[in-house]
Design a protein around this motif. Structure first.
Motif, PDB file in Angstrom:
ATOM      1  N   UNK A  60     -14.919   4.522  -2.595  1.00 43.44           N
ATOM      2  CA  UNK A  60     -14.216   4.892  -1.018  1.00 43.44           C
ATOM      3  C   UNK A  60     -13.475   6.146  -1.065  1.00 43.44           C
ATOM      4  N   UNK A  61     -13.552   6.697   0.100  1.00 42.51           N
ATOM      5  CA  UNK A  61     -12.757   8.112   0.186  1.00 42.51           C
ATOM      6  C   UNK A  61     -11.297   7.801  -0.018  1.00 42.51           C
ATOM      7  N   UNK A  62     -10.801   6.507   0.482  1.00 43.47           N
ATOM      8  CA  UNK A  62      -9.439   6.377   0.405  1.00 43.47           C
ATOM      9  C   UNK A  62      -9.190   4.606  -0.186  1.00 43.47           C
ATOM     10  N   UNK A  63      -9.553   4.682  -1.261  1.00 43.91           N
ATOM     11  CA  UNK A  63      -9.306   3.242  -1.795  1.00 43.91           C
ATOM     12  C   UNK A  63      -7.755   2.689  -1.820  1.00 43.91           C
ATOM     13  N   UNK A  64      -6.808   3.474  -1.830  1.00 41.69           N
ATOM     14  CA  UNK A  64      -5.437   3.091  -1.788  1.00 41.69           C
ATOM     15  C   UNK A  64      -5.077   2.306  -0.734  1.00 41.69           C
ATOM     16  N   UNK A  65      -5.699   2.555   0.475  1.00 45.74           N
ATOM     17  CA  UNK A  65      -5.309   1.738   1.545  1.00 45.74           C
ATOM     18  C   UNK A  65      -5.580   0.278   1.608  1.00 45.74           C
ATOM     19  N   UNK A  66      -6.375  -0.105   0.428  1.00 52.90           N
ATOM     20  CA  UNK A  66      -6.878  -1.616   0.508  1.00 52.90           C
ATOM     21  C   UNK A  66      -5.713  -2.248  -0.695  1.00 52.90           C
ATOM     22  N   UNK A  67      -4.708  -1.507  -1.370  1.00 53.08           N
ATOM     23  CA  UNK A  67      -4.256  -1.934  -2.531  1.00 53.08           C
ATOM     24  C   UNK A  67      -3.252  -3.138  -2.042  1.00 53.08           C
ATOM     25  N   UNK A  68      -2.594  -2.936  -0.905  1.00 52.68           N
ATOM     26  CA  UNK A  68      -1.837  -4.326  -0.657  1.00 52.68           C
ATOM     27  C   UNK A  68      -2.592  -5.513  -0.328  1.00 52.68           C
ATOM     28  N   UNK A  69      -3.692  -5.364   0.177  1.00 55.72           N
ATOM     29  CA  UNK A  69      -4.503  -6.591   0.284  1.00 55.72           C
ATOM     30  C   UNK A  69      -5.161  -6.980  -0.851  1.00 55.72           C
ATOM     31  N   UNK A  70      -5.622  -6.242  -1.841  1.00 57.90           N
ATOM     32  CA  UNK A  70      -5.929  -6.729  -3.014  1.00 57.90           C
ATOM     33  C   UNK A  70      -4.865  -7.407  -3.936  1.00 57.90           C
TER      34      UNK A  70
END
Length: 89
Positions: A60-70
């Protein structure tokens, strides 16, 4: 066990992720689309046991945006003692 796959080639942003999560688990009504709602769903709204596989997250071009959900999903894995599993491929 309910097995859900979320493909990040088809997930533009965190809002898309929450929408897919709610659709896959047939969460009816208003889903808060935030970390608290995700926790509540994982620990009391969805049928367990369940497994979520996150495919192509690293592409994904911006995987960091999903870090908190993970992180919330990882915490749910521990809290639910194996009834919920998260896989990232």
């Amino acid at each position: 066990m309910k097995c859900v796959t979320i493909d990040f080639r088809e997930t533009g942003n965190i809002k898309d992720f929450y929408a897919q999560f709610a659709r896959h688990f047939a969460i009816e009504g208003e889903f808060g689309a935030n970390l608290d709602a995700l926790w509540d769903a994982l620990t009391g709204m969805i049928a367990l046991p369940a497994r979520i596989t996150l495919r192509h997250l690293h592409d994904h071009e911006d995987p960091a945006q999903f870090a908190d959900a993970i992180l919330v999903m990882r915490e749910a894995e521990t809290a639910l003692d194996g009834l919920f599993q998260l896989r990232v491929t």
